[in-house]
Design a protein around this motif. Structure first.
Motif, PDB file in Angstrom:
ATOM      1  N   CYS A  51       0.829  -1.208   0.000  1.00  0.00           N
ATOM      2  CA  CYS A  51       0.000   0.000   0.000  1.00  0.00           C
ATOM      3  C   CYS A  51       0.861   1.255   0.000  1.00  0.00           C
ATOM      4  N   TYR A  52       2.041   1.177   0.592  1.00  0.00           N
ATOM      5  CA  TYR A  52       2.984   2.291   0.509  1.00  0.00           C
ATOM      6  C   TYR A  52       3.367   2.525  -0.952  1.00  0.00           C
ATOM      7  N   ALA A  53       3.590   1.431  -1.697  1.00  0.00           N
ATOM      8  CA  ALA A  53       3.912   1.553  -3.121  1.00  0.00           C
ATOM      9  C   ALA A  53       2.754   2.175  -3.890  1.00  0.00           C
ATOM     10  N   LEU A  54       1.519   1.783  -3.555  1.00  0.00           N
ATOM     11  CA  LEU A  54       0.353   2.391  -4.202  1.00  0.00           C
ATOM     12  C   LEU A  54       0.281   3.884  -3.906  1.00  0.00           C
ATOM     13  N   GLY A  55       0.570   4.247  -2.676  1.00  0.00           N
ATOM     14  CA  GLY A  55       0.580   5.659  -2.301  1.00  0.00           C
ATOM     15  C   GLY A  55       1.637   6.435  -3.053  1.00  0.00           C
ATOM     16  N   LEU A  56       2.782   5.803  -3.277  1.00  0.00           N
ATOM     17  CA  LEU A  56       3.841   6.455  -4.040  1.00  0.00           C
ATOM     18  C   LEU A  56       3.367   6.790  -5.444  1.00  0.00           C
ATOM     19  N   LEU A  57       2.628   5.867  -6.041  1.00  0.00           N
ATOM     20  CA  LEU A  57       2.143   6.087  -7.405  1.00  0.00           C
ATOM     21  C   LEU A  57       0.973   7.056  -7.452  1.00  0.00           C
ATOM     22  N   LEU A  58       0.054   6.952  -6.485  1.00  0.00           N
ATOM     23  CA  LEU A  58      -1.202   7.696  -6.561  1.00  0.00           C
ATOM     24  C   LEU A  58      -1.177   9.034  -5.817  1.00  0.00           C
ATOM     25  N   LEU A  59      -0.374   9.150  -4.769  1.00  0.00           N
ATOM     26  CA  LEU A  59      -0.413  10.350  -3.926  1.00  0.00           C
ATOM     27  C   LEU A  59       0.803  11.260  -4.060  1.00  0.00           C
ATOM     28  N   VAL A  60       2.006  10.668  -4.112  1.00  0.00           N
ATOM     29  CA  VAL A  60       3.217  11.502  -4.140  1.00  0.00           C
ATOM     30  C   VAL A  60       3.270  12.427  -5.358  1.00  0.00           C
ATOM     31  N   PRO A  61       2.894  11.973  -6.580  1.00  0.00           N
ATOM     32  CA  PRO A  61       2.926  12.900  -7.720  1.00  0.00           C
ATOM     33  C   PRO A  61       2.074  14.144  -7.531  1.00  0.00           C
ATOM     34  N   LEU A  62       1.097  14.090  -6.619  1.00  0.00           N
ATOM     35  CA  LEU A  62       0.261  15.262  -6.366  1.00  0.00           C
ATOM     36  C   LEU A  62       1.082  16.442  -5.848  1.00  0.00           C
ATOM     37  N   GLY A  63       2.286  16.161  -5.360  1.00  0.00           N
ATOM     38  CA  GLY A  63       3.158  17.243  -4.918  1.00  0.00           C
ATOM     39  C   GLY A  63       3.576  18.172  -6.046  1.00  0.00           C
ATOM     40  N   ASP A  64       3.484  17.677  -7.295  1.00  0.00           N
ATOM     41  CA  ASP A  64       3.768  18.529  -8.458  1.00  0.00           C
ATOM     42  C   ASP A  64       2.512  19.217  -8.984  1.00  0.00           C
ATOM     43  N   LEU A  65       1.376  18.961  -8.340  1.00  0.00           N
ATOM     44  CA  LEU A  65       0.098  19.481  -8.842  1.00  0.00           C
ATOM     45  C   LEU A  65      -0.604  20.373  -7.825  1.00  0.00           C
ATOM     46  N   LEU A  66      -0.574  19.983  -6.542  1.00  0.00           N
ATOM     47  CA  LEU A  66      -1.323  20.684  -5.503  1.00  0.00           C
ATOM     48  C   LEU A  66      -0.401  21.503  -4.605  1.00  0.00           C
ATOM     49  N   ASN A  67      -1.016  22.287  -3.755  1.00  0.00           N
ATOM     50  CA  ASN A  67      -0.284  23.030  -2.731  1.00  0.00           C
ATOM     51  C   ASN A  67       0.349  22.036  -1.760  1.00  0.00           C
ATOM     52  N   ARG A  68       1.676  22.015  -1.720  1.00  0.00           N
ATOM     53  CA  ARG A  68       2.369  20.976  -0.941  1.00  0.00           C
ATOM     54  C   ARG A  68       2.123  21.116   0.561  1.00  0.00           C
ATOM     55  N   ARG A  69       2.025  22.320   1.055  1.00  0.00           N
ATOM     56  CA  ARG A  69       1.808  22.505   2.497  1.00  0.00           C
ATOM     57  C   ARG A  69       0.489  21.866   2.920  1.00  0.00           C
ATOM     58  N   ARG A  70      -0.571  22.123   2.174  1.00  0.00           N
ATOM     59  CA  ARG A  70      -1.878  21.551   2.511  1.00  0.00           C
ATOM     60  C   ARG A  70      -1.903  20.044   2.280  1.00  0.00           C
ATOM     61  N   LEU A  71      -1.242  19.584   1.239  1.00  0.00           N
ATOM     62  CA  LEU A  71      -1.186  18.150   0.955  1.00  0.00           C
ATOM     63  C   LEU A  71      -0.509  17.409   2.096  1.00  0.00           C
ATOM     64  N   ILE A  72       0.600  17.953   2.581  1.00  0.00           N
ATOM     65  CA  ILE A  72       1.349  17.320   3.667  1.00  0.00           C
ATOM     66  C   ILE A  72       0.524  17.281   4.948  1.00  0.00           C
ATOM     67  N   ALA A  73      -0.070  18.408   5.320  1.00  0.00           N
ATOM     68  CA  ALA A  73      -0.874  18.459   6.541  1.00  0.00           C
ATOM     69  C   ALA A  73      -2.082  17.534   6.444  1.00  0.00           C
ATOM     70  N   GLY A  74      -2.724  17.497   5.273  1.00  0.00           N
ATOM     71  CA  GLY A  74      -3.896  16.638   5.097  1.00  0.00           C
ATOM     72  C   GLY A  74      -3.562  15.157   5.241  1.00  0.00           C
ATOM     73  N   GLN A  75      -2.458  14.730   4.634  1.00  0.00           N
ATOM     74  CA  GLN A  75      -2.063  13.325   4.745  1.00  0.00           C
ATOM     75  C   GLN A  75      -1.730  12.956   6.183  1.00  0.00           C
ATOM     76  N   MET A  76      -1.115  13.877   6.899  1.00  0.00           N
ATOM     77  CA  MET A  76      -0.788  13.603   8.299  1.00  0.00           C
ATOM     78  C   MET A  76      -2.036  13.464   9.155  1.00  0.00           C
ATOM     79  N   LEU A  77      -3.046  14.291   8.891  1.00  0.00           N
ATOM     80  CA  LEU A  77      -4.283  14.202   9.664  1.00  0.00           C
ATOM     81  C   LEU A  77      -5.018  12.886   9.398  1.00  0.00           C
ATOM     82  N   PHE A  78      -5.058  12.441   8.159  1.00  0.00           N
ATOM     83  CA  PHE A  78      -5.676  11.150   7.853  1.00  0.00           C
ATOM     84  C   PHE A  78      -4.857   9.997   8.466  1.00  0.00           C
ATOM     85  N   SER A  79      -3.541  10.180   8.559  1.00  0.00           N
ATOM     86  CA  SER A  79      -2.696   9.169   9.199  1.00  0.00           C
ATOM     87  C   SER A  79      -3.076   8.985  10.663  1.00  0.00           C
TER      88      SER A  79
END
Length: 386
Positions: A51-79
Motif C-alpha cells: 500500500c505504501y507503493a500504491l501511495g507512491l504512485l497515486l499520492l506523491v505525484p500530487l506534490g507537483d500538482l497541488l499546494n504541498r503545504r496543505r497536501l502534507i498536513a492533510g495526509q498527516m491528519l488522515f494518518s
C-alpha cells in the motif's frame, strides 16, 4: 534553506515513515494475539509496503500538482485516524486494513523530501537531501526502539496511539511553518500526472538505474530488519522487546555516519560512493551471520549495513534530483516505488526463509541480494551521472 527548516523536514519524515516500521519488532506479539503463524506473519509488513507503493504512485505525484503545504498536513491528519484504527484493532482483518491505510498515507514522507529538494539551492541540494533522508532512515530504525520500549511498558497498542498523537502535533506544526509555494506545473491533470511518472522511466536512464539499485538495497535492508526479531526473541537469546528495539540505535548510528553521502554527490563523487557502499553492504552479512554467537558481531554488521544502505539511498536521491526540476515529486514517486517493492519482497521472503532454513538461510539470502546489487552497479556505471 534555513537549518531549522531542514531539521523540521527531517523530524517530520522520521515520524511519518516510522509508522510503517513499528510492527517489525512486534511480529511475534502480533502473531500470538491475532493467531497468525510465525512463518506468515511477515504479511503484516508486506501489506503495509504494498500500500505504501500504491501511495507512491497515486499520492506523491500530487506534490507537483497541488499546494504541498496543505497536501502534507492533510495526509498527516488522515494518518492519525489510520493509526488509531490499528491501535484499537480487534481482529486480524481490522489490523491488516489499518496497516494498509497507514502504509498508503506514510508516503507523505516522500512529498516532504521532494519539497525540501525544491526549496534548497542547487549547490546545497545534496546536503539538504542527505540530512532529510537521514531523518527518514533514523525514523525507520528508531521505530524499533520506540516500539520495543512502549510495548514492554504499556503493550503494543500504545505504540500506535502514541504515534497518532505525534502525527496530530506535527500536522499542525507543518501547516503553520511550511512555506506556501504555488507549483509551476499546476495545469496538469491528475491522469497526465500519473502517466508522466511512467514517461520519466522511459526518458531518464539515471532514474531506471538508481531505481533498480533502490529495489535491491532495500530488499537486503528488509531481509535483515523484518526477520531479526525472530532469532532475538527465541531461545537461547530470548531478548525483551526493549532489547530487540535497541538494535535500531546501532542502525541509526550507521545511518548518521552516511549523512555526508549527499555532499559527496554534490562534488561529483556519486559513483565512487555507491561502489564503496555496496561493497560494505555485502561484507556486512558476515558478522550478521554470527548473531547466535555474538551480539557484538550483530551490532557491527547492523552498523555497516545501515551505513551502506543510507549512503546509496542518499546518493541515488541526490543524483535523480539533478534532472527535471519541475518533476521532483514524480521522480521521487517513481524511484520510491522500487524501494517499496524491495521492502515488501524482503519482508515476506525473510520470514519464509527463516521458517525453513533458519538464520543462516536469511543471511545467505541477504548476501546474495547484496552481491546482485554490486554486480548491477558494476555493469551499469557508464558515466558519473548514472
Amino acid at each position: 534553506m534555513p537549518r531549522y527548516l531542514t531539521l523540521l523536514f527531517a523530524i517530520a519524515c522520521g515520524l511519518a515513515v516510522a509508522n510503517i516500521y513499528y510492527a517489525q519488532p512486534l511480529l511475534d506479539t502480533l502473531a500470538s494475539e491475532f493467531g497468525i503463524t510465525r512463518s506468515s506473519v511477515g504479511i503484516v509488513i508486506t501489506v503495509t509496503q504494498i500500500c505504501y507503493a500504491l501511495g507512491l504512485l497515486l499520492l506523491v505525484p500530487l506534490g507537483d500538482l497541488l499546494n504541498r503545504r496543505r497536501l502534507i498536513a492533510g495526509q498527516m491528519l488522515f494518518s492519525v485516524l489510520a493509526l488509531i484504527a490499528v491501535g484499537t484493532a480487534t481482529t486480524s482483518t481490522m489490523l491488516l486494513i489499518g496497516m494498509a491505510t497507514v502504509g498508503l498515507l506514510a508516503v507523505v514522507t516522500q512529498v516532504l523530501v521532494a519539497f525540501a529538494a525544491a526549496l534548497a539551492a542547487p549547490a546545497e541540494r545534496g546536503r539538504v537531501v542527505g540530512l532529510v533522508t537521514s531523518g527518514v532512515v533514523i525514523g525507520i530504525l528508531l521505530a524499533r526502539t520506540v516500539a520495543g520500549v512502549l510495548t514492554d511498558l504499556a503493550g503494543w497498542r500504545s505504540v500506535y496511539l502514541f504515534s497518532s498523537a505525534l502525527m496530530m502535533i506535527m500536522a499542525v506544526v507543518m501547516l503553520r511553518l511550511l512555506p506556501n509555494i504555488k507549483n509551476e506545473r499546476a495545469s496538469l491533470s491528475y491522469s497526465q500526472l500519473l502517466l508522466s511518472v511512467l514517461a520519466l522511466f522511459v526518458q531518464e536512464r539515471i532514474l531506471r538505474i538508481r531505481a533498480v539499485l533502490a529495489l535491491l538495497i532495500f530488499t537486503a535492508f528488509s531481509i535483515l530488519w523484518t526477520s531479526l526479531v525472530l532469532p532475538l526473541s527465541s531461545p537461547p537469546l530470548s531478548l525483551s522487546h526493549t532489547a530487540i528495539g535497541a538494535f535500531g540505535l546501532a542502525g541509526a548510528a550507521g545511518a548518521l555516519a552516511a549523512a555526508r553521502a549527499g555532499r559527496l554527490a554534490d562534488r561529483g563523487l556519486g559513483q565512487l560512493t555507491t561502489g564503496v557502499a555496496l561493497s560494505l553492504l555485502l561484507v556486512s552479512w558476515l558478522p550478521i551471520n554470527y548473531t547466535g554467537y555474538s551480539l557484538f558481531a550483530l551490532i557491527i554488521g547492523v552498523i555497516l549495513l545501515d551505513l551502506a544502505v543510507q549512503a546509496v539511498h542518499v546518493t541515488n536521491m541526490s543524483m535523480i534530483y539533478t534532472v527535471r526540476p519541475e518533476a521532483r515529486s514524480r521522480l521521487t514517486a517513481g524511484y520510491m516505488i522500487f524501494y517499496s517493492i524491495g521492502s515488501a519482497t524482503g519482508s515476506i521472503a525473510s520470514t519464509s526463509i527463516y521458517a525453513y532454513a533458519g538464520w543462516n538461510g536469511v543471511c545467505l539470502l541477504g548476501a546474495a541480494v547484496s552481491a546482485l546489487a554490486l554486480l548491477f552497479w558494476i555493469a551499469t556505471r557508464r558515466s558519473p551521472l548514472s
